[in-house]
Structures are given as C-alpha cells and as structure tokens.
Design a protein around this motif. Structure first.
Motif, PDB file in Angstrom:
ATOM      1  N   GLN A 127      -6.682  -0.344 -12.135  1.00 30.31           N
ATOM      2  CA  GLN A 127      -7.708   0.643 -11.792  1.00 30.31           C
ATOM      3  C   GLN A 127      -8.782   0.022 -10.908  1.00 30.31           C
ATOM      4  N   ARG A 128      -9.120  -1.230 -11.197  1.00 31.94           N
ATOM      5  CA  ARG A 128     -10.123  -1.920 -10.377  1.00 31.94           C
ATOM      6  C   ARG A 128      -9.640  -2.075  -8.943  1.00 31.94           C
ATOM      7  N   LEU A 129      -8.367  -2.441  -8.776  1.00 31.14           N
ATOM      8  CA  LEU A 129      -7.810  -2.566  -7.428  1.00 31.14           C
ATOM      9  C   LEU A 129      -7.800  -1.217  -6.713  1.00 31.14           C
ATOM     10  N   LYS A 130      -7.485  -0.156  -7.449  1.00 31.47           N
ATOM     11  CA  LYS A 130      -7.481   1.185  -6.858  1.00 31.47           C
ATOM     12  C   LYS A 130      -8.887   1.576  -6.407  1.00 31.47           C
ATOM     13  N   GLN A 131      -9.896   1.255  -7.215  1.00 28.21           N
ATOM     14  CA  GLN A 131     -11.279   1.551  -6.850  1.00 28.21           C
ATOM     15  C   GLN A 131     -11.691   0.787  -5.595  1.00 28.21           C
ATOM     16  N   ILE A 132     -11.304  -0.500  -5.533  1.00 31.18           N
ATOM     17  CA  ILE A 132     -11.639  -1.303  -4.355  1.00 31.18           C
ATOM     18  C   ILE A 132     -10.965  -0.723  -3.113  1.00 31.18           C
ATOM     19  N   GLY A 133      -9.715  -0.268  -3.273  1.00 31.17           N
ATOM     20  CA  GLY A 133      -9.014   0.341  -2.145  1.00 31.17           C
ATOM     21  C   GLY A 133      -9.689   1.612  -1.658  1.00 31.17           C
ATOM     22  N   MET A 134     -10.180   2.443  -2.589  1.00 30.60           N
ATOM     23  CA  MET A 134     -10.874   3.675  -2.212  1.00 30.60           C
ATOM     24  C   MET A 134     -12.176   3.368  -1.488  1.00 30.60           C
ATOM     25  N   VAL A 135     -12.916   2.369  -1.994  1.00 32.10           N
ATOM     26  CA  VAL A 135     -14.171   1.980  -1.342  1.00 32.10           C
ATOM     27  C   VAL A 135     -13.894   1.407   0.041  1.00 32.10           C
ATOM     28  N   PHE A 136     -12.842   0.637   0.151  1.00 26.54           N
ATOM     29  CA  PHE A 136     -12.452   0.035   1.437  1.00 26.54           C
ATOM     30  C   PHE A 136     -12.150   1.134   2.457  1.00 26.54           C
ATOM     31  N   SER A 137     -11.346   2.121   2.044  1.00 27.29           N
ATOM     32  CA  SER A 137     -10.985   3.220   2.941  1.00 27.29           C
ATOM     33  C   SER A 137     -12.205   4.055   3.318  1.00 27.29           C
ATOM     34  N   PHE A 138     -13.054   4.343   2.331  1.00 23.88           N
ATOM     35  CA  PHE A 138     -14.272   5.116   2.580  1.00 23.88           C
ATOM     36  C   PHE A 138     -15.167   4.430   3.604  1.00 23.88           C
ATOM     37  N   THR A 139     -15.363   3.115   3.440  1.00 29.83           N
ATOM     38  CA  THR A 139     -16.242   2.369   4.332  1.00 29.83           C
ATOM     39  C   THR A 139     -15.660   2.256   5.729  1.00 29.83           C
ATOM     40  N   ALA A 140     -14.345   2.028   5.817  1.00 26.54           N
ATOM     41  CA  ALA A 140     -13.703   1.878   7.121  1.00 26.54           C
ATOM     42  C   ALA A 140     -13.817   3.147   7.960  1.00 26.54           C
ATOM     43  N   LYS A 141     -13.809   4.317   7.318  1.00 31.25           N
ATOM     44  CA  LYS A 141     -13.897   5.583   8.046  1.00 31.25           C
ATOM     45  C   LYS A 141     -15.304   5.862   8.555  1.00 31.25           C
ATOM     46  N   ARG A 142     -16.315   5.284   7.916  1.00 32.47           N
ATOM     47  CA  ARG A 142     -17.703   5.634   8.237  1.00 32.47           C
ATOM     48  C   ARG A 142     -18.493   4.512   8.906  1.00 32.47           C
ATOM     49  N   ASP A 143     -17.928   3.323   8.976  1.00 34.91           N
ATOM     50  CA  ASP A 143     -18.653   2.183   9.541  1.00 34.91           C
ATOM     51  C   ASP A 143     -17.769   1.513  10.594  1.00 34.91           C
ATOM     52  N   LYS A 144     -18.132   1.650  11.869  1.00 35.07           N
ATOM     53  CA  LYS A 144     -17.306   1.098  12.945  1.00 35.07           C
ATOM     54  C   LYS A 144     -17.324  -0.429  12.978  1.00 35.07           C
ATOM     55  N   TRP A 145     -18.337  -1.044  12.363  1.00 40.70           N
ATOM     56  CA  TRP A 145     -18.432  -2.506  12.355  1.00 40.70           C
ATOM     57  C   TRP A 145     -17.741  -3.132  11.154  1.00 40.70           C
ATOM     58  N   PHE A 146     -17.268  -2.301  10.238  1.00 38.11           N
ATOM     59  CA  PHE A 146     -16.717  -2.838   8.998  1.00 38.11           C
ATOM     60  C   PHE A 146     -15.458  -3.668   9.240  1.00 38.11           C
ATOM     61  N   MET A 147     -14.488  -3.118   9.952  1.00 37.67           N
ATOM     62  CA  MET A 147     -13.230  -3.834  10.168  1.00 37.67           C
ATOM     63  C   MET A 147     -13.413  -5.115  10.987  1.00 37.67           C
ATOM     64  N   PRO A 148     -14.232  -5.109  12.072  1.00 40.23           N
ATOM     65  CA  PRO A 148     -14.470  -6.387  12.760  1.00 40.23           C
ATOM     66  C   PRO A 148     -15.113  -7.443  11.865  1.00 40.23           C
ATOM     67  N   LEU A 149     -16.031  -7.013  10.998  1.00 37.57           N
ATOM     68  CA  LEU A 149     -16.659  -7.967  10.085  1.00 37.57           C
ATOM     69  C   LEU A 149     -15.665  -8.495   9.051  1.00 37.57           C
ATOM     70  N   VAL A 150     -14.784  -7.621   8.580  1.00 39.45           N
ATOM     71  CA  VAL A 150     -13.749  -8.064   7.645  1.00 39.45           C
ATOM     72  C   VAL A 150     -12.820  -9.067   8.326  1.00 39.45           C
ATOM     73  N   ALA A 151     -12.468  -8.779   9.582  1.00 37.08           N
ATOM     74  CA  ALA A 151     -11.614  -9.713  10.318  1.00 37.08           C
ATOM     75  C   ALA A 151     -12.283 -11.077  10.444  1.00 37.08           C
ATOM     76  N   GLY A 152     -13.589 -11.083  10.733  1.00 39.66           N
ATOM     77  CA  GLY A 152     -14.318 -12.346  10.803  1.00 39.66           C
ATOM     78  C   GLY A 152     -14.374 -13.048   9.466  1.00 39.66           C
ATOM     79  N   ALA A 153     -14.536 -12.249   8.387  1.00 36.92           N
ATOM     80  CA  ALA A 153     -14.597 -12.835   7.046  1.00 36.92           C
ATOM     81  C   ALA A 153     -13.270 -13.444   6.631  1.00 36.92           C
ATOM     82  N   VAL A 154     -12.180 -12.997   7.248  1.00 35.69           N
ATOM     83  CA  VAL A 154     -10.860 -13.558   6.940  1.00 35.69           C
ATOM     84  C   VAL A 154     -10.544 -14.752   7.843  1.00 35.69           C
TER      85      VAL A 154
END
Length: 229
Positions: free
Chosen positions: A12-39
């Motif tokens: 359930q925790r992983l599912k919640q993280i996935g939902m938050v991830f999807s929600f943020t990616a749709k509304r924040d254009k800088w989110f995915m570039p920052l995640v790429a940098g964090a990786v």
C-alpha cells in the motif's frame, strides 16, 4: 480522542508513492528533470567510488539515490498539492485534517449558498476558525461565529483566519506552518472537554425516520393555501 493511525502495508505504501509520483509529474514541469538529476548524480558518484574503493560502496550509492529521489518527491509534491488546493472550497479544512497531531476539524460549520464557509478547528492551541470565500461576506460570517462561540469556550484562546490570497488573508501554503507555530495552551483533557462542548453546540436536530404520523400531517387544504401564497 485522536484516532489511532492505521498500519499501512509495504504494498500500500508503494501504491501511495506511485500515486503521489504521478500526481506531481502531471502538475510540475520541473519534477521529472529534478528526479533525473537526483538519480544520475548519485549514480555517477557511486561509479567513481566503486572504481576507487571497491564494490562495498555500491549499496551506499543505491541508498543515496533512493534518498535523493524521495527528497525531491516530498518537496515537489507538497508544492504541487498547495498549487492544486489554492482557490478550492474546503481546502483549508482538508489540509488541517491531514496534519499530524490532535486536530478536531468540523468542516463548513457555517456556510452560505455562495460557497462561503467557516471551518471549526479544536486543538492544543485552542479554538481556531478558518474562513474561506468572498472576503466581505466571509468576515461577517466569521464575526457571527466568534460571538456565538465566545459564550461557550470559556478561557480557551480563540484564533481566526481568513484563508485566501488577498491583503490581510492567510495563504493555504502558510496555513500548516501558522497553526504549528501557535502556542500549546490546552492539555489533552482540555481539548476533549472543549470538543464535547463544541459538538453539543453545533449538533443539528435530525428529522425522525419513517412515515409522518397521521395526527401530525397537515390537511390537504393547508397545502393548497401554501401554494397560493
């Protein structure tokens, strides 16, 4: 009493993280570039560390990568949620309901047909009124509730805020921090006692279920007279 927190399974925790991830990616254009940098940055450092000092640094690099992604997710998801909440009716009450701690929230304790509303919050700081809606109408509604509650809250402090983006209004973004910084004026027992008094004050009488008894039904002529008015 505060509701006990329900245990959440790993799935359930992983599912919640996935939902938050999807929600943020749709509304924040800088989110995915920052995640790429964090990786990419921790992975590059891990490769250098493994080549220089050996494979023992591989688990450390993996943990650092996961930590960096979670930090970016936490910061950007909070910002995305605040952006989505601004201007939405009832956003203030929902935000307080999700805060940590013992916060007793009564959404829309008082409201109008124009979606102006006053939420009641009871916590360790005391009694808090959060108003949302048109500034002129909602201040009048807020004044009425303050006068009504002042007769029953005793010595408990009473705070009030108009939530919005205008002058002398409290932004949704600052609401959580503002409430957390309020002094803890009441004990847990005081909060329980105050909550009971507030529930008795705000309780609304319910209509009895089932058919109306014949001796309480108005006559047919009364209905015709009401239509003719």
């Amino acid at each position: 009493m505060a509701k006990p927190e329900e245990k959440v399974s790993f799935g359930q925790r992983l599912k919640q993280i996935g939902m938050v991830f999807s929600f943020t990616a749709k509304r924040d254009k800088w989110f995915m570039p920052l995640v790429a940098g964090a990786v990419l940055i921790p992975i590059a450092l891990t490769v250098v560390a493994v080549i220089t000092w050996g494979w023992l640094w591989l688990p450390v690099g993996i943990l650092l990568t996961l930590l960096a992604v979670l930090i970016v997710l936490n910061l950007r998801s909070n910002a995305a949620m605040m952006n989505a909440a601004e201007g939405q009716p009832g956003a203030a009450a929902q935000l307080v309901e999700n805060m940590r701690g013992d916060w007793r929230v009564t959404p829309a304790m008082s409201s109008t047909t124009q979606m102006d509303m006053v939420h009641l919050v009871i916590g360790r700081p005391g009694v808090i009124l959060l108003a949302e809606g048109n500034p002129q109408r909602v201040r009048s509604l807020l004044g009425q509730e303050k006068r009504r509650l002042s007769k029953v809250i005793g010595n408990a402090p009473l705070y009030d805020y108009v939530v919005g983006q205008g002058e002398d209004e409290l932004s949704v973004r600052k609401l959580r921090m503002t409430l957390m910084r309020l002094p803890r004026n009441l004990t847990g027992k005081d909060v329980n006692a105050l909550d009971k008094r507030m529930k008795a004050l705000t309780a609304r009488p319910q209509m009895p279920k089932g058919a109306i008894p014949k001796n309480m039904r108005p006559s047919k002529g009364a209905f015709r007279q009401m239509r003719g008015r």
